[in-house]
Design a protein around this motif. Structure first.
Motif, PDB file in Angstrom:
ATOM      1  N   ALA A 227       0.838  -1.200   0.000  1.00 37.60           N
ATOM      2  CA  ALA A 227       0.000   0.000   0.000  1.00 37.60           C
ATOM      3  C   ALA A 227       0.873   1.250   0.000  1.00 37.60           C
ATOM      4  N   PRO A 228       0.418   2.337  -0.629  1.00 39.87           N
ATOM      5  CA  PRO A 228       1.235   3.554  -0.713  1.00 39.87           C
ATOM      6  C   PRO A 228       1.709   4.070   0.637  1.00 39.87           C
ATOM      7  N   THR A 229       0.937   3.839   1.699  1.00 40.50           N
ATOM      8  CA  THR A 229       1.316   4.316   3.025  1.00 40.50           C
ATOM      9  C   THR A 229       2.713   3.859   3.413  1.00 40.50           C
ATOM     10  N   PHE A 230       3.117   2.677   2.956  1.00 43.40           N
ATOM     11  CA  PHE A 230       4.385   2.094   3.389  1.00 43.40           C
ATOM     12  C   PHE A 230       5.549   2.415   2.465  1.00 43.40           C
ATOM     13  N   HIS A 231       5.293   2.819   1.237  1.00 42.19           N
ATOM     14  CA  HIS A 231       6.430   3.006   0.331  1.00 42.19           C
ATOM     15  C   HIS A 231       6.436   4.346  -0.401  1.00 42.19           C
ATOM     16  N   GLN A 232       5.540   5.269  -0.021  1.00 38.17           N
ATOM     17  CA  GLN A 232       5.558   6.607  -0.588  1.00 38.17           C
ATOM     18  C   GLN A 232       5.441   7.637   0.540  1.00 38.17           C
ATOM     19  N   VAL A 233       5.954   8.825   0.291  1.00 39.38           N
ATOM     20  CA  VAL A 233       5.781   9.919   1.253  1.00 39.38           C
ATOM     21  C   VAL A 233       5.370  11.175   0.496  1.00 39.38           C
ATOM     22  N   ASP A 234       4.745  12.082   1.212  1.00 35.36           N
ATOM     23  CA  ASP A 234       4.469  13.415   0.678  1.00 35.36           C
ATOM     24  C   ASP A 234       5.637  14.316   1.053  1.00 35.36           C
ATOM     25  N   ALA A 235       6.239  14.947   0.084  1.00 36.52           N
ATOM     26  CA  ALA A 235       7.355  15.863   0.319  1.00 36.52           C
ATOM     27  C   ALA A 235       7.059  17.174  -0.399  1.00 36.52           C
ATOM     28  N   TYR A 236       7.183  18.257   0.320  1.00 37.04           N
ATOM     29  CA  TYR A 236       6.824  19.574  -0.213  1.00 37.04           C
ATOM     30  C   TYR A 236       8.049  20.480  -0.268  1.00 37.04           C
ATOM     31  N   THR A 237       7.949  21.537  -1.072  1.00 39.00           N
ATOM     32  CA  THR A 237       9.049  22.480  -1.222  1.00 39.00           C
ATOM     33  C   THR A 237       8.661  23.851  -0.668  1.00 39.00           C
ATOM     34  N   SER A 238       9.694  24.614  -0.309  1.00 38.92           N
ATOM     35  CA  SER A 238       9.460  25.964   0.209  1.00 38.92           C
ATOM     36  C   SER A 238      10.698  26.808  -0.032  1.00 38.92           C
ATOM     37  N   HIS A 239      10.508  28.102  -0.059  1.00 40.45           N
ATOM     38  CA  HIS A 239      11.626  29.039  -0.057  1.00 40.45           C
ATOM     39  C   HIS A 239      11.128  30.407   0.375  1.00 40.45           C
ATOM     40  N   GLU A 240      12.078  31.289   0.696  1.00 40.14           N
ATOM     41  CA  GLU A 240      11.709  32.655   1.036  1.00 40.14           C
ATOM     42  C   GLU A 240      11.285  33.374  -0.240  1.00 40.14           C
ATOM     43  N   ALA A 241      10.100  33.957  -0.217  1.00 39.80           N
ATOM     44  CA  ALA A 241       9.578  34.677  -1.384  1.00 39.80           C
ATOM     45  C   ALA A 241      10.192  36.076  -1.402  1.00 39.80           C
ATOM     46  N   LEU A 242      11.439  36.150  -1.829  1.00 38.41           N
ATOM     47  CA  LEU A 242      12.196  37.394  -1.734  1.00 38.41           C
ATOM     48  C   LEU A 242      12.144  38.203  -3.020  1.00 38.41           C
ATOM     49  N   LEU A 243      12.387  37.550  -4.149  1.00 41.33           N
ATOM     50  CA  LEU A 243      12.420  38.239  -5.442  1.00 41.33           C
ATOM     51  C   LEU A 243      11.002  38.281  -6.009  1.00 41.33           C
ATOM     52  N   LEU A 244      10.326  39.382  -5.784  1.00 39.51           N
ATOM     53  CA  LEU A 244       8.888  39.435  -6.066  1.00 39.51           C
ATOM     54  C   LEU A 244       8.577  39.373  -7.553  1.00 39.51           C
ATOM     55  N   GLY A 245       9.463  39.830  -8.396  1.00 36.85           N
ATOM     56  CA  GLY A 245       9.235  39.679  -9.839  1.00 36.85           C
ATOM     57  C   GLY A 245       9.180  38.214 -10.241  1.00 36.85           C
ATOM     58  N   TYR A 246      10.079  37.412  -9.699  1.00 34.40           N
ATOM     59  CA  TYR A 246      10.091  35.971  -9.973  1.00 34.40           C
ATOM     60  C   TYR A 246       8.814  35.321  -9.454  1.00 34.40           C
ATOM     61  N   GLU A 247       8.411  35.678  -8.234  1.00 29.16           N
ATOM     62  CA  GLU A 247       7.205  35.082  -7.654  1.00 29.16           C
ATOM     63  C   GLU A 247       5.967  35.458  -8.470  1.00 29.16           C
ATOM     64  N   GLN A 248       5.896  36.711  -8.891  1.00 27.44           N
ATOM     65  CA  GLN A 248       4.764  37.132  -9.731  1.00 27.44           C
ATOM     66  C   GLN A 248       4.725  36.347 -11.035  1.00 27.44           C
ATOM     67  N   ALA A 249       5.899  36.119 -11.635  1.00 26.47           N
ATOM     68  CA  ALA A 249       5.952  35.432 -12.931  1.00 26.47           C
ATOM     69  C   ALA A 249       5.460  33.990 -12.834  1.00 26.47           C
ATOM     70  N   LEU A 250       5.520  33.399 -11.646  1.00 27.63           N
ATOM     71  CA  LEU A 250       5.073  32.017 -11.474  1.00 27.63           C
ATOM     72  C   LEU A 250       3.736  31.922 -10.737  1.00 27.63           C
ATOM     73  N   THR A 251       3.026  33.022 -10.651  1.00 28.96           N
ATOM     74  CA  THR A 251       1.700  33.015 -10.031  1.00 28.96           C
ATOM     75  C   THR A 251       0.647  32.705 -11.094  1.00 28.96           C
ATOM     76  N   ARG A 252      -0.210  31.755 -10.774  1.00 26.83           N
ATOM     77  CA  ARG A 252      -1.225  31.281 -11.723  1.00 26.83           C
ATOM     78  C   ARG A 252      -2.599  31.254 -11.056  1.00 26.83           C
ATOM     79  N   ARG A 253      -3.634  31.423 -11.861  1.00 31.22           N
ATOM     80  CA  ARG A 253      -5.006  31.284 -11.367  1.00 31.22           C
ATOM     81  C   ARG A 253      -5.432  29.822 -11.489  1.00 31.22           C
ATOM     82  N   ASP A 254      -5.874  29.240 -10.379  1.00 28.03           N
ATOM     83  CA  ASP A 254      -6.281  27.838 -10.372  1.00 28.03           C
ATOM     84  C   ASP A 254      -7.576  27.672 -11.158  1.00 28.03           C
ATOM     85  N   SER A 255      -7.591  26.721 -12.078  1.00 28.91           N
ATOM     86  CA  SER A 255      -8.759  26.518 -12.933  1.00 28.91           C
ATOM     87  C   SER A 255      -9.954  25.965 -12.166  1.00 28.91           C
TER      88      SER A 255
END
Length: 451
Positions: A227-255
């Motif tokens: 079962a996935p519980t035993f051989h998969q994990v949820d792993a997430y990413t994060s970083h400091e949102a410092l360069l606001l132009g970069y963050e804006q360029a990757l901002t999307r509206r969820d469909s």
């Protein structure tokens, strides 16, 4: 910045109307626009549904039903990039999570400082060496660490390279998390070679043997270990949102929902230098639906907490806002309890996480910037003690660490000394706990959570 009389209506670009601290002085506006348009045309790095799932898990953390483990490099670099290095960082997080889960009997939410942590705030715009002044190094997303004029000139094409390296890193992380590498039956394989013979490595091996026996029992009892519980994990990413132009360029509206998400990472945080409630960083992140972190140092007041909550989580949604405290070992026991007590009485739904690294940095006699493991541990103890005092939930820890056998922080079980720092001092910015020190920290936190 004084409070605005008329709030700025939010759009992905409305941050530009406000005071944006810690932004590079880009020498060519046209080159900057070209780079940001190139990033804007790329696919998202993460997806809105993943960010929503992380918010749900962080809501559990806010109630004390899970623990947040957030860690990784102080600053990622373009040169320190390989499958082995990504794997070893992931190994450390998996090991720490196993120790915490086994010791405290709590699920662990795993969030890496990875796939986007390429920019750093600086205390000064310039750096002077031997009478020569250059722009400060602001991370590989902006310029190079090498101290010469060309290398230190901000180059917006570096943000394009950051995007592509983050994409490659994410692809590998997803493969490790979902492709069998994170299988609990491989728990012993996560032990790093240089940690294996240490006291912490031996303790970890003992836990691994207990897990192996438990899995054997479950298999004998008829439980399907595929079962996935035993051989998969949820792993997430994060970083400091410092360069606001970069963050804006990757901002999307969820469909699906129509909401905006910053698709550069699952979780973004605001630093101590950019948490002005009326500033551009707080304004920008107020409009995206990702889970948000915000650093709080020893100068933070209950009124500031209220202002930040009002802007970043006005609907008081559990899991939306994490306060990451970075008081320093000497200040945490006195400075943190008033904020916890005020927030409890105000009914704020928050995750409280401890950053025991940034408030405990100093320059050693050898000239290296470093941290004492004992100070890191003292701040964690103070954090847990403050929550015990106020009846609130110590939700997590936010640590600068690496899977490499570096010598950047003094102390720990191996007792790294000032004289040892030059052996393997490899960070591009701030010192990191190595894998052995990180594992030692996990064991001590597991005992605190259990008690």
């Amino acid at each position: 910045m004084s409070s605005t009389t008329t709030p700025v209506a939010w759009t992905p670009s409305s941050w530009a109307e406000l005071d944006a601290k810690q932004q590079p002085t880009w020498p060519d506006a046209d080159a900057l626009s070209l780079a940001l348009r190139e990033i804007e045309a790329q696919p998202p790095l993460v997806f809105a549904g993943e960010a929503r799932e992380l918010s749900k898990q962080l809501a559990r953390v806010s109630r004390g039903e899970a623990f947040l483990l957030q860690g990784g490099d102080c600053a990622e670099t373009f040169d320190a990039f390989s499958a082995d290095q990504i794997r070893d960082k992931f190994k450390v997080l998996l090991q720490m999570a196993v120790v915490l889960t086994y010791g405290a009997q709590l699920p662990v939410v795993k969030v890496g400082r990875i796939a986007g942590q390429f920019a750093k705030p600086r205390s000064s715009d310039t750096e002077t060496r031997d009478g020569q002044t250059m722009p400060s190094y602001r991370g590989d997303a902006v310029n190079s660490l090498a101290f010469d004029g060309g290398a230190r000139m901000p180059d917006p094409q570096r943000m394009v390279k950051m995007y592509h390296q983050s994409s490659s890193t994410l692809n590998l992380l997803r493969a490790f998390a979902r492709g069998g590498f994170a299988d609990l039956r491989r728990v012993q394989e996560w032990n790093q070679e240089f940690v294996g013979d240490s006291p912490q490595g031996k303790r970890y091996e003992a836990i691994g043997e207990e897990i192996d026996r438990a899995l054997g029992f479950l298999a004998a009892a008829g439980v399907d270990l595929s079962a996935p519980t035993f051989h998969q994990v949820d792993a997430y990413t994060s970083h400091e949102a410092l360069l606001l132009g970069y963050e804006q360029a990757l901002t999307r509206r969820d469909s699906l929902t129509g909401d905006f998400y910053d698709c550069s990472a699952h979780m973004l945080w605001i630093g101590e230098r950019t948490r002005d409630p009326d500033g551009a960083h707080v304004h920008f992140l107020s409009g995206v639906k990702n889970p948000i972190g915000c650093k709080l140092g020893p100068t933070a007041t209950p009124d500031e907490v209220d202002e930040l909550v009002a802007r970043l989580n006005p609907d008081n949604i559990p899991g939306r806002l994490t306060f990451i405290t970075r008081f320093g070992a000497e200040n945490v026991s006195e400075g943190l309890p008033p904020l916890l007590a005020h927030s409890r009485e105000a009914g704020h739904n928050l995750v409280w996480s401890c950053d025991p690294c940034h408030g405990n940095t100093f320059t050693a006699e050898s000239g290296y910037k470093t941290r004492r493991y004992d100070d890191v541990m003292a701040e964690v103890r103070g954090f847990f003690g403050a929550h015990a005092q106020e009846g609130t939930v110590p939700g997590g820890v936010h640590v600068e660490l690496t899977g490499e056998d570096v010598t950047e922080c003094v102390g720990g079980a191996r007792d790294i000394l000032d004289a040892d720092l030059g052996d393997r001092y490899e960070t591009a910015c701030d010192p990191r706990l190595n894998a052995e020190q990180s594992l030692e920290l996990a064991f001590e936190m597991a005992e605190m959570l259990r008690s």
